[in-house]
Each structure stands twice: as structure tokens, then as C-alpha cells.
Design an enzyme around this catalytic site. Structure first.
Site, mmCIF file in Angstrom:
data_model
loop_
_atom_site.group_PDB
_atom_site.id
_atom_site.type_symbol
_atom_site.label_atom_id
_atom_site.label_comp_id
_atom_site.label_asym_id
_atom_site.label_seq_id
_atom_site.Cartn_x
_atom_site.Cartn_y
_atom_site.Cartn_z
ATOM 1 N N GLN A 129 4.416 -1.246 4.374
ATOM 2 C CA GLN A 129 4.878 -2.536 4.898
ATOM 3 C C GLN A 129 3.748 -3.553 5.049
ATOM 4 O OE1 GLN A 129 7.921 -2.245 4.705
ATOM 5 N NE2 GLN A 129 8.321 -0.094 5.104
ATOM 6 N N HIS A 130 2.842 -3.576 4.095
ATOM 7 C CA HIS A 130 1.755 -4.555 4.058
ATOM 8 C C HIS A 130 2.032 -5.520 2.902
ATOM 9 C CE1 HIS A 130 -0.812 -1.006 5.756
ATOM 10 N NE2 HIS A 130 0.005 -1.522 6.666
ATOM 11 N N ILE A 131 2.951 -6.438 3.102
ATOM 12 C CA ILE A 131 3.408 -7.327 2.025
ATOM 13 C C ILE A 131 2.281 -8.281 1.636
ATOM 14 C CG2 ILE A 131 5.171 -8.975 1.318
ATOM 15 C CD1 ILE A 131 6.854 -7.839 3.703
ATOM 16 N N HIS B 96 0.841 -1.191 0.000
ATOM 17 C CA HIS B 96 0.000 0.000 0.000
ATOM 18 C C HIS B 96 0.881 1.247 0.000
ATOM 19 C CE1 HIS B 96 -3.200 -2.722 1.930
ATOM 20 N NE2 HIS B 96 -3.578 -2.457 0.702
#
Length: 548
Positions: A467-469, A313
Site C-alpha cells: 500500500q505504498h502508492i 512495494h
């Protein structure tokens, strides 16, 4: 080689997603062995490390990588673990340690909206999921009850049961945003895995402003609590076990996994069922590492989709001074947002987004700005007090569509254990960039309603990473275009499942952790159905473990 280990179910990765799947399976009587590449962490030492760190804005500082299980570090400089192939940098942060990256998450635990799983059918973009929102609802509910989610009912995500807890207390700054932005924008409390009352043996939030990198009172649910719950349920954990190869038999069934200990001694673990539960970078890395004569492109990769469709994101933002004192820094760091732009017919043209308000104390950033500007003495004190009281920030959280060229591959460079490092190939497409442009009007209107001055937009074309892998092992009904089916079983190996945010076919606009947990619980039920009448409640043993 050491004595052989074995279990009914072998789980690779001890993060919040894998640990809660392991817990569910252990409660149903299966022998469960969890392998974690990194070490156990001591909460007291992590809190002390953050307290003593001179760089308070570096959320990775209390979590240094171990030599045998490195993870990306970017401050004070890039440690070179996650290689960047471009064209746009993808500086993902994650923790390889027992409990995983939710050691330092913001605890946002959002559901998708129903149309997020149908964007191809509805808007002609992306792909559809192989399941409906209605099928996910009970698993969302179970996940929320397990981790303790506090939320307001008006989030835009339907539910058949109430939240386990009422929202966490609203900070003054967010109250003023809510009051002054109404009725133009509806500002709602963020849905969070943070206690608003005592829950699961852990205390309520007391307003510390260090949710990232760690909640000092343990009011926030983390992978640390999840792995304790798994162990309390009977699962066994082996830390510092760096899995470097998954072994299959002649029929393609998974037979064993191989791991290094920190001294590079080798170990082999056999099992009946295997769950790959690392993140969307480490999991595809391991599948690609496990290439063989039978599977020259890596395991679970007959579709050539392993590692592809990497999503996150991106965000752009606006910083400005409000016309009243708000004093960010009291209460949680990320307490409120605007959710009304998450869906609509516009999705055929540009990405949806959520607007998120920061509540991180501005004292440090203002101090750094004033020093750079050369302000000292009495004027420094005056400017610090004025700016820190009024400086605010709003960011967008933008959807990225699945793109096969956005992917994780193996680098030619190796880590200290001789294992190839992961390499990120990443770009941000026009669909997302158009939404960033559209959102500038919302930023401007929010600033206007707050009497904003000194408006500072993030530079055009520059995106922060949340950091929303997501993606890289997407689920789908067609084995030619996906890695796993709707239950997380790999198309190519009947006893290999994946529990990870990496199985999500699209990223939507919301933090991916809760969806990852819900999907993992659904996978665990598919592997070993729960007897009728058994509820996944929090046990006394788990409460005691969370307090220890």
C-alpha cells in the site's frame, strides 16, 4: 450553483502531504482553501470502532467509505471501487476522509538512500530523478521535525542533522532478533513518525499493538494531526467536497475547480495557484476526468504519462517457529528491519529490498490456524500457547521499476456520484521477481539463526501489497516523458502543482510518505518562499490542536 469560493491557493486533498504543504503556505500569509472529498472522522469513534470490530485483522474496518467518496474495501469482500484490469491484481487500500490514509499507516518514515535517485546512471535501470539526495536532505529534516520522527543513526541514509527523537523502545522479540542475527545481519530500529518521548503536544508510545488501524493514545503522527496543523496555521478546510473537474482558461492556466457536495450540489472554487494533493490513484483520475477540447487526453497529460508508471512495494515472506519464546505483540507492530540490501551493484540485475520483521500479535492468526486444523480442547490450549509464543514472520519489501503499462485509467463503471471509477493495470516484472527469489536465501539464513522450524514460505509468484502508492505523475526535466518538473509544477499548466507520492519517478525500497512530505515542502517553498529567519517549528496553536 452556490456562492463562489476563492483563495490564493486551493489544495485538493487533505492527507498528510497536502496538509503540511498547506500549513507551510498558510504560515507565510497566503489564503489557503483545502478541499477534501471525504468526511471528518472522530478519533474516539474510530478507536471504538476498532475495539468493537470482530475482524481485528481488517485495518479498513474502522474507516467505512462514504457513498459520495468511496474508497477500496476488500474485506469481507471487494466493493468494486478500484477496478482491476490485470494481469496481476493491485488491491490498493486508501482512505478518502479528512487526514487521508495515514489514519491507519504503520508510521514508517524512511529516507531514500542517495543512489535511489540515480539508478539509471548507475545501474542502467529505471530513471534518474531531476534532483539529488543532497537537495532533498534539508526537506527531509524539516519533514522529520514537523511530524516527529524517531530513528537510529545507522539506517544507511546520510543526514546532516540528528533525528528529532531517539528510537522507540525496542521490543524483546526484536532485541532477540538483533542479538541472534548479528553479525550476519544488522537489525536496526525502524525510522518512524512515532513519539519515543512527548513531542508536538502528543505522548510517547506506550506499546499498544494496534498502530494499524489506529494508535489509541495518538503517539503516532497522522494526517489528522497534519490537517489540524494546517487549520491552526490559518488554512480553511471544506470536507465532503468531491472535486470532479479542474477548469482551465484559454491559455491553459487553471482557473477553478468544481466539486459536488454529498447531495450532488455543484460548487466552483477559484484561485491563483492550485495544488493537487490526492494520492497516486485519485490524482491521475481527476486529471483524466478534466479532459477538454484543448486537452482531450486530460490535464497535465501532453506527455501521455498521467496515470502511468504505477509502482508499489510487493512482498513475499517466510513464517516459522523460533526455538525460544518471543511473544510478538508487545510494542509497535513493525519495529525493526534489515536495511543493508537496499543498494549495490546487483541493482543492474535485480531489485533491491529491505527485510522487515512483524511484531503483530500471533494469537489471532494461530487461533484461526488451529481451528482450521480441527484442534480443540486441551490440545488447542497447549498448541496455542506454544505457537503464539514462537511464531514469527519476515518479509521483503521489493522495488518495482517504472513501467508505462502499469497505470491508472478511467473505468467505464461509475460510482454513486456518476464519476468514473479508477482502473488499475498492473504487473510485477522479472526485475522484481528475481529479487524475490534471491531473498529466499536470506529468509532461510534468518530462520537458521533463530533455530527455525515449520518454515512456511509464501507461495511462489504470490505477492502481498504494501500500500505504498507511488508514481503515476512522475517528475522529470523532459516534458515529453514526465508530468511535473523537479519542483512539482506541471509542465502543461504554470499554476498547477502536484504534491503527492505520485510524483516520485522511482519507488526504491522504502515507504514513500516521508519523501512525499519532503517534496511537498520543497514545492511549497517554490510557490511562496519563506522569509529569511523563519523556521517551520511547531507552534503552540498546533500543539493545542493536536491535543483537542
Amino acid at each position: 450553483m452556490s456562492e463562489q469560493l476563492s483563495a490564493d491557493i486551493v489544495v485538493i486533498g487533505s492527507g498528510i502531504v497536502g496538509s503540511l504543504a498547506a500549513r507551510r503556505l498558510a504560515l507565510q500569509g497566503a489564503s489557503v482553501l483545502i478541499l477534501e472529498a471525504g468526511p471528518r472522522l472522530d478519533r474516539d469513534r474510530v478507536v471504538a470502532a476498532f475495539r468493537n470490530s470482530p475482524i481485528k485483522g481488517n485495518w479498513m474496518a474502522p474507516y467505512p467509505p462514504s457513498p459520495w467518496a468511496p474508497h477500496p474495501i476488500y474485506v469481507p469482500k471487494d466493493n468494486g471501487y478500484l477496478k482491476q484490469a490485470g494481469p496481476y491484481p493491485y488491491p490498493a487500500e486508501y482512505i478518502r476522509a479528512v487526514g487521508g490514509t495515514t489514519w491507519h499507516w504503520a508510521a514508517q518514515a524512511w529516507r531514500l538512500v542517495p543512489n535511489d535517485v540515480r539508478i539509471k546512471s548507475l545501474y542502467g535501470v529505471g530513471v534518474d530523478w531531476p534532483l539529488t539526495y543532497e537537495e532533498l536532505d534539508p526537506w527531509y529534516q524539516e519533514a522529520e521535525e514537523l511530524i516527529g520522527v524517531a530513528g537510529a543513526p545507522d539506517t544507511g541514509s546520510p543526514r546532516t542533522q540528528p533525528f528529532p527523537m531517539e528510537p522507540v523502545a525496542e521490543p524483546w522479540s526484536m532485541r532477540r532478533f538483533r542479538e541472534r542475527l548479528a553479525p550476519t545481519y544488522a537489525v536496526v530500529a525502524n525510522t518512524v513518525a512515532r513519539n519515543s518521548r512527548s513531542y508536538g503536544g502528543r505522548p510517547a508510545c506506550v506499546g499498544n499493538n494496534s498502530c494499524q488501524p489506529i494508535c489509541p493514545v495518538n503517539a503516532q503522527y497522522t494526517g489528522e494531526t497534519a490537517i489540524a496543523a494546517a487549520e491552526a496555521a490559518g488554512a480553511r478546510l471544506i470536507a465532503n467536497a468531491v472535486v470532479y473537474r479542474i477548469e482551465h482558461d484559454a491559455k491553459g492556466r487553471i482557473a477553478a475547480v468544481h466539486y459536488f457536495d454529498p447531495d450532488k450540489g455543484t460548487h466552483r472554487v477559484t484561485g491563483k495557484t492550485f495544488i493537487l494533493a490526492a494520492n497516486g490513484i485519485e490524482s491521475p483520475k481527476l486529471l483524466l476526468l478534466s479532459a477538454s477540447d484543448k486537452y482531450p487526453n486530460g490535464l497535465a497529460n501532453s506527455s501521455d504519462m498521467v496515470g502511468r508508471h504505477l509502482m508499489d512495494h510487493p512482498s513475499t515472506s517466510l513464517t516459522f517457529y523460533a526455538d525460544e519464546e518471543l511473544w510478538l505483540g508487545r510494542g509497535p507492530q513493525s519495529p525493526s528491519s534489515i536495511n543493508t540490501l537496499r543498494d549495490g551493484a546487483f541493482r543492474s540485475q535485480h531489485a533491491p529490498y529491505r527485510l522487515d520483521f512483524t511484531n503483530i500479535s500471533q494469537v489471532l492468526s494461530v487461533t484461526q490456524d488451529l481451528i482450521k486444523e480441527g484442534v480443540y480442547g486441551a490440545e488447542f490450549d497447549k498448541q496455542l500457547r506454544w505457537r503464539a509464543a514462537r511464531q514469527v514472520n519476515v518479509k521483503n519489501v521489493l522495488e518495482v521499476l517504472p513501467d508505462p503499462d502499469n497505470r491508472i485509467t478511467l473505468s467505464s463503471e461509475k460510482d454513486a456520484m456518476g464519476i468514473p471509477k479508477p482502473e488499475a493495470h498492473y504487473s510485477i516484472g522479472d526485475y522484481t521477481r528475481r529479487a524475490a527469489d534471491v531473498s529466499k536465501a536470506d529468509f532461510a539464513r534468518i530462520a537458521e539463526l533463530m533455530g527455525g522450524t515449520g518454515l512456511r514460505y509464501s507461495a511462489d509468484g504470490n505477492f502481498a501489497n504494501n500500500q505504498h502508492i507511488t508514481g503515476t505523475m512522475s517528475m522529470g526535466n523532459d516534458p515529453k516523458s514526465s508530468v511535473v518538473d523537479g519542483f512539482g509544477r506541471t509542465h502543461d499548466h504554470e499554476n498547477l502543482f502536484i504534491c503527492s507520492t505520485g510524483v516520485m519517478p522511482t519507488a526504491a525500497t522504502m515507504n514513500s510518505t516521508l519523501t512525499g512530505i519532503a517534496l511537498a515542502l520543497r514545492t511549497a517553498e517554490h510557490i511562496l518562499p519563506k522569509p529569511a529567519g523563519v523556521h517551520a517549528a511547531i507552534s503552540n496553536a498546533e500543539r493545542e490542536a493536536s491535543l483537542s
